[in-house]
Motif scaffolding. Structure first.
Motif, mmCIF file in Angstrom:
data_model
loop_
_atom_site.group_PDB
_atom_site.id
_atom_site.type_symbol
_atom_site.label_atom_id
_atom_site.label_comp_id
_atom_site.label_asym_id
_atom_site.label_seq_id
_atom_site.Cartn_x
_atom_site.Cartn_y
_atom_site.Cartn_z
ATOM 1 N N ARG A 29 -3.957 7.021 4.597
ATOM 2 C CA ARG A 29 -4.389 5.759 5.184
ATOM 3 C C ARG A 29 -3.939 5.650 6.628
ATOM 4 N NH1 ARG A 29 -3.038 3.933 0.071
ATOM 5 N NH2 ARG A 29 -0.964 3.379 0.776
ATOM 6 N N ARG A 30 -2.706 6.088 6.895
ATOM 7 C CA ARG A 30 -2.217 6.023 8.270
ATOM 8 C C ARG A 30 -3.030 6.928 9.185
ATOM 9 N NH1 ARG A 30 4.373 5.973 7.214
ATOM 10 N NH2 ARG A 30 4.541 3.708 6.952
ATOM 11 N N ALA A 61 -6.342 5.278 9.758
ATOM 12 C CA ALA A 61 -6.217 4.138 10.667
ATOM 13 C C ALA A 61 -6.067 4.611 12.098
ATOM 14 C CB ALA A 61 -5.028 3.270 10.264
ATOM 15 N N LEU A 102 0.826 -1.201 0.000
ATOM 16 C CA LEU A 102 0.000 0.000 0.000
ATOM 17 C C LEU A 102 0.867 1.260 0.000
ATOM 18 C CD1 LEU A 102 -2.743 -1.066 2.575
ATOM 19 C CD2 LEU A 102 -2.996 -0.854 0.096
ATOM 20 N N GLU A 144 -1.137 -0.331 9.740
ATOM 21 C CA GLU A 144 -1.190 1.020 9.185
ATOM 22 C C GLU A 144 -1.154 2.082 10.281
ATOM 23 O OE1 GLU A 144 -3.382 0.807 4.891
ATOM 24 O OE2 GLU A 144 -4.675 1.090 6.625
#
Length: 249
Positions: free
Chosen positions: A170-171, A174, A159, A237
């Motif tokens: 995304r991090r 998350a 990813l 993530e």
């Protein structure tokens, strides 16, 4: 098509999750005979696991699952006629009581991502430790899921290759999802990210397994994911890593 279990009624219904003391019936599907032999040999080290059939491609795997109703189907990702992803999806539709474990290699990250959405409950690297295969089959037979730590790391690395901006997003997403968890749920999530089963988590946290199961269910609901494998990806993530075992501290 191999049918080694000729003395057993092929339409015997599976018990899933597998009751304690019940032999776990497994199907192996891989187009390479040596790989099938290796998987069979590893599983044979556990007296509670029995390989009841083998298939050389995904189409045969689906047919044998329909016939033998194993508790777990161990599928290679890349197979002729019908690949492992397609076979897993068909097995989940046709015989939902059979759990699916996918075998992957380091070069198949795209397939891992697709498998996350097809209903497979276990994800293992072929070059991983033999103990992971046994643990994965047992976890899936128990109605849980098993994500090899190496698989989770590869998913996150794959990813990340899509671009720094997307990865940062995304991090951040998350971390936002994880922020809603209680401290105990975060701790449980970290162990999910490490690929541990409910029993292993219970021993690490000195809890009864039923309590861990309740925490896992709550974590999945709060994160909005369908299974432990997806939760493990969120853990990676978000940067939540499991603490080392006490003996390693």
């Amino acid at each position: 098509m191999t049918r080694p279990d000729t003395n057993r009624a092929p339409d015997a219904p599976p018990a899933h999750p597998t009751p304690a003391g019940t032999t776990i019936r497994v199907l192996i599907a891989d187009d390479e005979p040596m790989i099938r032999a290796g998987v069979r040999a590893v599983l044979a080290t556990d007296p509670g696991i029995e390989v009841v059939a083998e298939a050389a491609d995904g189409h045969e795997a689906v047919e044998l699952v329909r016939a033998y109703r194993p508790h777990v189907a161990v599928l290679d990702v890349r197979m002729p006629r019908t690949n492992g992803i397609e076979a897993a999806a068909e097995i989940r539709r046709a015989v939902p009581a059979t759990g699916v474990v996918m075998l992957t290699t380091f070069g198949e990250d795209d397939y891992i991502l697709r498998a996350l959405g097809c209903g497979a409950a276990g994800f293992l690297i072929k070059s991983g430790e033999p103990e992971e295969l046994v643990a994965g089959v047992r976890a899936v037979a128990d109605g849980a899921a098993y994500l090899s730590p190496k698989v989770a790391a590869r998913v996150v690395a794959h990813l990340a290759s899509t671009g720094a901006g997307a990865l940062a997003g995304r991090r951040a997403a998350a971390r936002e999802r994880v922020a809603g968890l209680t401290p105990r749920e975060r701790e449980v999530l970290s162990h999910l990210g490490g690929g541990l089963s409910n029993g292993q988590i219970a021993r690490r946290l000195h809890l009864v397994e039923g309590t861990v199961k309740a925490h896992v269910s709550s974590v999945l609901a709060r994160l909005g994911v369908d299974n432990r494998a997806a939760a493990a990806v969120v853990a990676h993530e978000a940067g939540i890593l499991p603490p080392p075992p006490a003996e390693q501290r």
